[in-house]
Design an enzyme around this catalytic site. Structure first.
Site, PDB file in Angstrom:
ATOM      1  N   ARG A 117       0.826  -1.205   0.000  1.00 34.85           N
ATOM      2  CA  ARG A 117       0.000   0.000   0.000  1.00 34.85           C
ATOM      3  C   ARG A 117       0.862   1.259   0.000  1.00 34.85           C
ATOM      4  O   ARG A 117       0.442   2.295  -0.523  1.00 34.85           O
ATOM      5  CB  ARG A 117      -0.939  -0.007   1.206  1.00 34.85           C
ATOM      6  CG  ARG A 117      -2.100  -0.979   1.059  1.00 34.85           C
ATOM      7  CD  ARG A 117      -2.956  -1.044   2.323  1.00 34.85           C
ATOM      8  NE  ARG A 117      -4.128  -1.887   2.081  1.00 34.85           N
ATOM      9  CZ  ARG A 117      -5.361  -1.440   1.826  1.00 34.85           C
ATOM     10  NH1 ARG A 117      -5.573  -0.137   1.796  1.00 34.85           N
ATOM     11  NH2 ARG A 117      -6.353  -2.257   1.601  1.00 34.85           N
ATOM     12  N   GLU A 229     -13.908  -1.637  -0.946  1.00 30.66           N
ATOM     13  CA  GLU A 229     -13.169  -0.794  -0.010  1.00 30.66           C
ATOM     14  C   GLU A 229     -13.358   0.668  -0.403  1.00 30.66           C
ATOM     15  O   GLU A 229     -13.335   1.020  -1.578  1.00 30.66           O
ATOM     16  CB  GLU A 229     -11.683  -1.149  -0.039  1.00 30.66           C
ATOM     17  CG  GLU A 229     -10.848  -0.373   0.969  1.00 30.66           C
ATOM     18  CD  GLU A 229      -9.412  -0.881   1.069  1.00 30.66           C
ATOM     19  OE1 GLU A 229      -8.672  -0.338   1.912  1.00 30.66           O
ATOM     20  OE2 GLU A 229      -9.033  -1.789   0.312  1.00 30.66           O
TER      21      GLU A 229
END
Length: 280
Positions: A117, A229
């Site tokens: 990420r 998400e």
């Protein structure tokens, strides 16, 4: 606070706790009056040729077309963290993204996921995923179910699934509240799969985000909702959190004491079903 809506709405405004009344059926057209017969008189040829009115048939999909459109801003979003992390969140006055220095005492994300990420760019922006605070779009999300059921998941640390689900808290907000006044592309983003998965595509322009949220909010898209998400760039101030959901009274009391220590007024709701293994 048993009299409060557990979804964070004021009384009477939650479509789940206070379902709207079923719409009244549309009035049906009166059947055409039959020509009265006069004894000894036969109906005229013109009256025999006149068409008889038939009740209108409902077109397929008419119900869906007449239903009010889904308000993307009202879609609920959920951020899960361990109870031991709450003090740092309250101390900062906000949910802080990983890239801005979030340092949870109990980390739920696997180290490899965090590294990915931090490196994975969000297309159409100058940001990486770690610049965003992650939210789920349902309390029945698959990654959270792994914690509830104690099932190993490559996205989670071993410690995350070994700890009781009831030792976690769920911070609940809405898309509109979390987005605030930000309008730039990439201020929020949404994906129908975990954003850290290779090949995941994120919608970053608000019209695209809005379209995807409306699609995911439909009942028939429940499976995609569980993998989706929602991301909010930068910090999410505590005042944008409508509700903190907990699994039992013990955790509620600890959360209440922590909120009192910083003078916060966020609602707390004890709602065990969100913290128990999901029913099939």
């Amino acid at each position: 606070m048993a009299d409060e809506c557990i979804h964070g709405f004021d009384d009477g405004l939650c479509a789940i706790c206070f379902p709207p009344k079923a719409p009244e059926p549309a009035p049906q057209p009166e059947p055409a009056a039959r020509a009265s017969r006069v004894p000894g008189r036969r109906p005229s040829a013109a009256s025999l040729r006149a068409p008889v009115a038939k009740p209108a048939r409902a077109k397929a999909g008419a119900g869906a077309l007449s239903a009010p459109p889904i308000d993307a801003g009202a879609v609920r979003i959920y951020h899960v963290t361990h109870l031991d992390n709450l003090a740092r969140i309250l101390g900062a006055g906000a949910l802080v993204p990983d890239a801005a220095g979030a340092a949870p005492l109990v980390d739920l994300s696997a180290p490899a996921v965090r590294e990915f990420r931090r490196a994975r760019a969000v297309d159409g922006t100058d940001a990486v995923i770690a610049d965003y605070v992650p939210f789920l779009l349902t309390p029945d999300a698959l990654v959270w179910n792994a914690v509830r059921e104690g099932t190993p998941d490559p996205r989670l640390t071993a410690e995350a699934v070994e700890r009781p689900a009831a030792d976690h808290v769920m911070l609940v907000s809405s898309v509109a509240a979390a987005r605030g006044a930000a309008t730039a592309d990439g201020a929020v983003a949404v994906s129908d799969v975990d954003a850290a998965l290779p090949g995941a595509e994120l919608a970053v322009a608000w019209p695209a985000v809005e379209r995807m949220l409306r699609l995911l909010a439909h009942e028939q898209e429940a499976a995609r909702l569980r993998t989706a998400e929602f991301l909010v760039r930068g910090e999410v101030p505590l005042e944008r959190i409508a509700l903190i959901a907990v699994g039992n009274e013990r955790v509620r009391d600890r959360v209440r004491a922590a909120l009192s220590a910083v003078g916060a007024k966020t609602r707390i709701a004890v709602y065990p079903p969100w913290f128990l293994p999901a029913e099939d």
